[in-house]
Design a protein around this motif. Structure first.
Motif, short mmCIF file in Angstrom:
data_model
loop_
_atom_site.label_atom_id
_atom_site.label_comp_id
_atom_site.label_asym_id
_atom_site.label_seq_id
_atom_site.Cartn_x
_atom_site.Cartn_y
_atom_site.Cartn_z
N ARG A 214 7.65 -6.05 -65.76
CA ARG A 214 8.29 -5.12 -66.69
C ARG A 214 9.57 -5.69 -67.30
NH1 ARG A 214 6.07 0.29 -66.29
NH2 ARG A 214 7.62 0.72 -67.88
N ASN A 215 9.89 -6.93 -66.96
CA ASN A 215 11.11 -7.58 -67.46
C ASN A 215 12.36 -6.83 -67.02
OD1 ASN A 215 12.50 -9.64 -68.84
ND2 ASN A 215 12.70 -8.35 -70.67
N LEU A 216 12.33 -6.29 -65.81
CA LEU A 216 13.51 -5.65 -65.24
C LEU A 216 14.23 -6.63 -64.32
CD1 LEU A 216 12.04 -2.09 -64.62
CD2 LEU A 216 13.60 -2.82 -66.46
N ASP A 217 15.46 -6.30 -63.96
CA ASP A 217 16.36 -7.31 -63.41
C ASP A 217 16.59 -7.24 -61.91
OD1 ASP A 217 16.90 -8.35 -66.06
OD2 ASP A 217 18.11 -6.54 -66.39
N GLY A 218 16.02 -6.26 -61.23
CA GLY A 218 16.24 -6.17 -59.79
C GLY A 218 16.11 -4.74 -59.31
N LEU A 219 16.68 -4.47 -58.12
CA LEU A 219 16.60 -3.12 -57.56
C LEU A 219 17.77 -2.85 -56.62
CD1 LEU A 219 15.62 -3.56 -54.38
CD2 LEU A 219 13.37 -3.76 -55.42
N GLU A 220 17.96 -1.58 -56.35
CA GLU A 220 18.93 -1.14 -55.36
C GLU A 220 18.16 -0.77 -54.10
OE1 GLU A 220 22.81 0.56 -56.28
OE2 GLU A 220 21.91 2.49 -55.72
N MET A 221 18.45 -1.46 -53.00
CA MET A 221 17.82 -1.11 -51.73
C MET A 221 18.34 0.25 -51.29
SD MET A 221 17.81 -4.76 -49.65
CE MET A 221 19.60 -4.91 -49.64
N GLU A 222 17.44 1.16 -51.02
CA GLU A 222 17.83 2.53 -50.69
C GLU A 222 17.76 2.73 -49.18
OE1 GLU A 222 18.87 4.82 -52.93
OE2 GLU A 222 18.64 3.42 -54.58
N PHE A 223 18.92 2.67 -48.54
CA PHE A 223 18.98 2.89 -47.10
C PHE A 223 19.35 4.34 -46.80
CE2 PHE A 223 20.36 -1.77 -47.11
CZ PHE A 223 19.10 -2.24 -46.78
N VAL A 224 18.72 5.26 -47.52
CA VAL A 224 19.19 6.65 -47.51
C VAL A 224 19.01 7.33 -46.16
CG1 VAL A 224 18.99 6.97 -49.99
CG2 VAL A 224 17.00 7.39 -48.54
N HIS A 225 18.02 6.91 -45.38
CA HIS A 225 17.79 7.53 -44.08
C HIS A 225 18.14 6.59 -42.92
CE1 HIS A 225 16.06 10.91 -46.11
NE2 HIS A 225 15.15 10.15 -46.69
N GLY A 226 18.77 5.49 -43.22
CA GLY A 226 19.16 4.54 -42.18
C GLY A 226 19.02 3.12 -42.68
N VAL A 227 19.83 2.22 -42.14
CA VAL A 227 19.85 0.83 -42.59
C VAL A 227 18.84 0.04 -41.77
CG1 VAL A 227 21.25 -1.20 -43.01
CG2 VAL A 227 22.27 1.07 -43.23
N ARG A 228 17.71 -0.23 -42.39
CA ARG A 228 16.66 -1.01 -41.73
C ARG A 228 16.12 -2.03 -42.71
NH1 ARG A 228 16.14 4.17 -39.61
NH2 ARG A 228 14.98 4.91 -41.42
N LEU A 229 16.09 -3.28 -42.29
CA LEU A 229 15.58 -4.36 -43.12
C LEU A 229 14.91 -5.38 -42.20
CD1 LEU A 229 15.71 -4.96 -46.21
CD2 LEU A 229 17.60 -6.49 -45.73
N SER A 230 13.59 -5.42 -42.24
CA SER A 230 12.84 -6.30 -41.36
C SER A 230 13.04 -7.76 -41.76
CB SER A 230 11.35 -5.95 -41.43
OG SER A 230 10.82 -6.32 -42.70
N PRO A 231 12.74 -8.68 -40.85
CA PRO A 231 12.82 -10.11 -41.23
C PRO A 231 11.96 -10.44 -42.45
CG PRO A 231 12.65 -9.89 -38.85
CD PRO A 231 12.46 -8.51 -39.42
N LYS A 232 10.77 -9.84 -42.54
CA LYS A 232 9.90 -10.09 -43.70
C LYS A 232 10.55 -9.60 -44.99
CE LYS A 232 5.29 -9.09 -45.58
NZ LYS A 232 4.01 -8.38 -45.37
N SER A 233 11.14 -8.39 -44.93
CA SER A 233 11.81 -7.84 -46.12
C SER A 233 13.03 -8.67 -46.47
CB SER A 233 12.22 -6.39 -45.87
OG SER A 233 11.08 -5.56 -45.74
N THR A 234 13.79 -9.08 -45.46
CA THR A 234 14.97 -9.92 -45.69
C THR A 234 14.59 -11.18 -46.44
OG1 THR A 234 16.09 -9.06 -43.73
CG2 THR A 234 16.83 -11.20 -44.57
N SER A 235 13.52 -11.82 -45.99
CA SER A 235 13.07 -13.07 -46.62
C SER A 235 12.63 -12.83 -48.06
CB SER A 235 11.91 -13.65 -45.82
OG SER A 235 11.40 -14.81 -46.43
N ALA A 236 11.90 -11.73 -48.29
CA ALA A 236 11.40 -11.43 -49.64
C ALA A 236 12.54 -11.14 -50.61
CB ALA A 236 10.44 -10.24 -49.59
#
Length: 276
Positions: A31-53
């Motif tokens: 879509r030619n968009l520039d990125g995203l805001e990670m939404e940690f609205v219910h808690g801060v969780r970021l798996s190793p796979k997500s971190t790498s991506a």
């Protein structure tokens, strides 16, 4: 920051929120968009796979910010809740920094029927403690209290500008839809948008306009402020004049679209901005 980036609040809807960040960035790229805001609205969780991506996406040119959990109140009557709120902000900053993120934002506090100066003092004290903790861990990222949409919430534009003048690593996250709702329909003309940029540039400095973080969406509101987000074209949010003000003031940084149809309205904003 080199340009104004248009990013979605969370993963694009086309990913169904379940497939993962790899698919999310594929949709954004298409879509030619520039990125995203990670939404940690219910808690801060970021798996190793997500971190790498996410890290890989940022290295390829995407911009990523993060929104802290909703369960934050730096002015709670319960000291344990203040401690937990500070930890949630610190955890958000750690997660964003770990992937190379640009900026974090959060709703800082509620007034809790206290006078505005008392609440400001409490928020400033908590932010000082948060920044010290981040500095001690070598975490360098913009920390941004967000302008809020309800009159019960701490965070009008003047309060957040005041806080930003105290701390080097604090800048506003200006949610234009929240300001529009909080003040029951104002902050919706070109001149009003221009005044916001002019005030921030004058009070904080030009670097605040060159490292901006904004939220935009359609919004429903009443006398008490924000009710819910709407699709831009189904609301009275004057996004066209807002984009003109962004363009004319040469704002750089992130515009996060929070409409219910996030990637559709994000594309709408970017396409209109680029047409100017």
């Amino acid at each position: 920051m080199e340009k104004l980036n248009f990013i979605t609040a969370g993963m694009p809807l086309a990913t169904d929120g379940k497939v993962g960040y790899d698919s999310a960035f594929e949709v954004l790229r298409s879509r030619n968009l520039d990125g995203l805001e990670m939404e940690f609205v219910h808690g801060v969780r970021l798996s190793p796979k997500s971190t790498s991506a996410v890290k890989s996406a940022i290295e390829s040119g995407f911009l990523v910010t993060a929104h802290g959990p909703y369960y934050i109140n730096l002015n709670s009557d319960d000291e344990e809740k203040i401690v937990a709120s500070k930890k949630r902000i610190i955890d958000t900053a750690k997660a964003a920094y770990s992937v190379g993120g640009y900026s974090i934002t959060f709703h800082a506090a509620f007034y809790m029927k206290k006078d505005a100066q008392t609440v400001y003092n409490q928020v400033e004290k908590s932010i000082a403690e948060i920044l010290l903790a981040l500095e001690q861990e070598g975490i360098d990222i913009w920390v941004r209290p967000e302008t809020t949409g309800k009159k019960t919430q701490w965070g009008d534009l003047d309060e957040i500008i005041r806080l930003s003048k105290v701390f080097d690593k604090v800048l506003p996250c200006v949610d234009f839809s929240h300001l529009h709702a909080r003040h029951n329909g104002i902050y919706n003309t070109y001149d009003e948008f221009a005044k916001i940029f002019d005030t921030i540039g004058t009070e904080i400095g030009s670097y605040a306009l060159e490292n901006f973080h904004a939220h935009v969406a359609g919004i429903a509101y009443g006398e008490k402020g924000e009710k819910n987000h709407l699709i831009l074209e189904e609301s009275d949010m004057n996004y066209k004049d807002l984009m003109k003000a962004f363009k004319n003031f040469g704002i750089k940084g992130a515009v996060v679209c929070e409409s219910p149809n996030i990637e559709e309205d994000c594309s709408l904003l970017k396409n209109y901005y680029e047409s100017l």
